[in-house]
Design a protein around this motif. Structure first.
Motif, PDB file in Angstrom:
ATOM      1  N   VAL A  39       0.990  -1.293  -0.024  1.00 16.92           N
ATOM      2  CA  VAL A  39       0.058   0.075   0.054  1.00 16.92           C
ATOM      3  C   VAL A  39       0.860   1.407  -0.050  1.00 16.92           C
ATOM      4  O   VAL A  39       0.607   2.202  -0.609  1.00 16.92           O
ATOM      5  CB  VAL A  39      -1.056  -0.095   1.222  1.00 16.92           C
ATOM      6  CG1 VAL A  39      -1.627   1.445   1.582  1.00 16.92           C
ATOM      7  CG2 VAL A  39      -2.068  -0.921   1.161  1.00 16.92           C
ATOM      8  N   THR A  40       1.988   1.332   0.710  1.00 16.91           N
ATOM      9  CA  THR A  40       2.963   2.401   0.838  1.00 16.91           C
ATOM     10  C   THR A  40       3.465   2.612  -0.330  1.00 16.91           C
ATOM     11  O   THR A  40       3.919   3.712  -1.010  1.00 16.91           O
ATOM     12  CB  THR A  40       3.830   2.251   2.005  1.00 16.91           C
ATOM     13  OG1 THR A  40       3.099   1.800   3.165  1.00 16.91           O
ATOM     14  CG2 THR A  40       4.709   3.538   2.129  1.00 16.91           C
ATOM     15  N   LEU A  41       3.886   1.452  -1.256  1.00 19.55           N
ATOM     16  CA  LEU A  41       4.528   1.474  -2.553  1.00 19.55           C
ATOM     17  C   LEU A  41       3.701   2.452  -3.424  1.00 19.55           C
ATOM     18  O   LEU A  41       3.996   3.150  -4.285  1.00 19.55           O
ATOM     19  CB  LEU A  41       4.930  -0.043  -2.948  1.00 19.55           C
ATOM     20  CG  LEU A  41       5.100  -0.224  -4.439  1.00 19.55           C
ATOM     21  CD1 LEU A  41       6.201   0.772  -5.056  1.00 19.55           C
ATOM     22  CD2 LEU A  41       5.356  -1.648  -4.565  1.00 19.55           C
ATOM     23  N   ILE A  42       2.357   1.880  -3.582  1.00 16.71           N
ATOM     24  CA  ILE A  42       1.599   2.618  -4.299  1.00 16.71           C
ATOM     25  C   ILE A  42       1.175   3.973  -4.114  1.00 16.71           C
ATOM     26  O   ILE A  42       1.245   4.967  -4.796  1.00 16.71           O
ATOM     27  CB  ILE A  42      -0.008   1.762  -4.195  1.00 16.71           C
ATOM     28  CG1 ILE A  42      -0.214   0.359  -4.672  1.00 16.71           C
ATOM     29  CG2 ILE A  42      -1.019   2.788  -5.089  1.00 16.71           C
ATOM     30  CD1 ILE A  42      -1.191  -0.370  -4.116  1.00 16.71           C
ATOM     31  N   SER A  43       1.510   4.407  -2.557  1.00 17.11           N
ATOM     32  CA  SER A  43       1.315   5.870  -2.324  1.00 17.11           C
ATOM     33  C   SER A  43       2.326   6.663  -2.885  1.00 17.11           C
ATOM     34  O   SER A  43       2.416   7.644  -3.183  1.00 17.11           O
ATOM     35  CB  SER A  43       1.289   5.816  -0.946  1.00 17.11           C
ATOM     36  OG  SER A  43       1.300   6.950  -0.335  1.00 17.11           O
ATOM     37  N   TYR A  44       3.509   5.940  -2.729  1.00 19.70           N
ATOM     38  CA  TYR A  44       4.866   6.650  -3.288  1.00 19.70           C
ATOM     39  C   TYR A  44       4.761   6.775  -4.766  1.00 19.70           C
ATOM     40  O   TYR A  44       5.294   7.726  -5.363  1.00 19.70           O
ATOM     41  CB  TYR A  44       6.189   5.865  -2.717  1.00 19.70           C
ATOM     42  CG  TYR A  44       6.612   6.420  -1.516  1.00 19.70           C
ATOM     43  CD1 TYR A  44       7.285   7.725  -1.313  1.00 19.70           C
ATOM     44  CD2 TYR A  44       6.265   5.894  -0.303  1.00 19.70           C
ATOM     45  CE1 TYR A  44       7.890   8.334  -0.242  1.00 19.70           C
ATOM     46  CE2 TYR A  44       6.516   6.314   0.774  1.00 19.70           C
ATOM     47  CZ  TYR A  44       7.298   7.566   0.927  1.00 19.70           C
ATOM     48  OH  TYR A  44       7.703   8.069   2.192  1.00 19.70           O
TER      49      TYR A  44
END
Lengths: 200, 200, 200
Positions: A39-44
């Motif tokens: 999820v954090t990857l998508i956010s970045y």
């Protein structure tokens, strides 16, 4: 600098996604460490893309999508913390709700450039304090180290928010997003490695 | 007038948030009454801020964010109602889904100024009728008073929607939002005080 | 043609909503088949309305709301598939999370007209492959037919996405949305009729 921070975040969370996926592959159930990183990857990726921002009067961009993705990743982290603290059922639901409220009001405060953003900031802080009181009030044998993570990891986020272009504007967007990246690494990667080691 | 209504809502739901939090602090589990009030407080702050609206041809503003926050607060209320009615498991999930559908289609109908909003309104009404049929069909000893709350509280919302700028435009935005505030007080504060008294 | 496809979808899913509601009315619990059809009906109303799109350089409209509604309907379908496969608890939560990630990154890829949409597409595909591996790895007596549904139903969606204006632009918006409609009928109506027949 901003671009560099987002590319670094993107690469790091791609690696940590792959790592936590492979580590957790044969465990039963719910691979929360992997989902948090993914999820954090998508956010970045979305922040690197850079088209969903507002710009302050001082010309600093605010990446408000960050807080919507925290609503997802931090509720997952809260499930892990609650498990350590043996908080279940209705108590867990309340924690997840409060976590989501903290992040959604954070998103409202980040998107807003008027003085009313301080009202959102206060509501977000109230929900956060209620959350922390609830989590810290439960004491279990294994969970002492979690409290310091919350104090030194989670609580720094609203401090950066306050100093960044979202708040007083004492920090620029570059420094603010670098600090958020370091906090993301600490609360989402280091935390989950530590959690894996303590064997829960 | 509009501003007065939103400030009144903001203050009232800040007070009720504090009240329900303090009352429920020592109970185990899930403090739904507090979360309902807190979510509604955020909703009133956002409407008071006033920048997320559409304006009808007659010059009346529509505060469509209201319906997104109802999706949160009313699913929480539905959990409380289902508990009284002893609806659990799959039946409860269905009720929560229908409640969310009623509010999200309400949001779509409120945002839309063309004739197609009536299609959204019809879908919202269908989901609402299915919801009410399901809730009223379950009869338990303690839950008689809940039925009148739903009839005289919940059902008035779509009637106001119909008469307000969202529908036929017979009421202005000021009167419509005053009526919504009274309904919010009745279904979210009075209801939860009553629920606390019946001791569940 | 586009209008015809959306009206056909709207009518078909209105009928299937009524059908699955009446079939499931007396069963205990959770009428997933009805909710899947009802959510899809709302999605088709919104695409028929047509004001929430982006337009490619080639002048083709992209209806990005589709993917947000798939996040709802496909998590419901995944609950049904998991039940057949007897996947519960943490394993089920992981499947639902991955399904939601596939659709939300699909939404991000659909909304974006720059080259970065391919990054979103890759992340969506990664989540989808992890999902399919998880589902296919569980073998139960009754669930053989489900695997072919996933192979021939679900997996065609990203292929259409790739060929449609969202990807390479080899298909026009009309043909792409017609193919999506056929896939919707197959994965959301035919699947649920088949599921009803196998008596689960």
């Amino acid at each position: 600098m901003l671009n560099l921070v987002f590319v670094a975040g993107l690469v790091l969370f791609a690696i940590s996604s792959a790592y936590f996926y492979s580590v957790g592959k044969n465990k039963a159930g719910f691979n929360s460490a992997f989902l948090v990183s993914f999820v954090t990857l998508i956010s970045y990726v979305l922040m690197w893309q850079g088209n969903l921002t507002v710009v302050t009067q001082a010309g600093q961009p605010i990446y408000w999508t960050r807080w919507l993705f925290y609503a997802l990743s931090c509720t997952l982290l809260m499930v892990e913390i609650a498990q350590l603290k043996q908080i279940q059922g209705g108590g867990l639901v309340q924690l997840l709700y409060l976590t989501a409220i903290v992040m959604v009001t954070g998103f409202l405060a980040a998107r807003d450039l008027t003085a009313i953003r301080w009202v959102h900031f206060v509501l977000s802080s109230v929900a956060y304090v209620l959350l922390v009181i609830k989590v810290l009030s439960v004491k279990t044998a294994k969970s002492g180290w979690v409290n310091s993570y919350i104090f030194f990891g989670w609580t720094v986020f609203p401090v950066v928010f306050l100093l960044a272009p979202t708040g007083l504007g004492l920090l620029g967007a570059g420094v603010a997003n670098l600090l958020y990246l370091l906090l993301d690494i600490y609360t989402k990667i280091v935390f989950n490695i530590q959690l894996g080691r303590t064997g829960s």
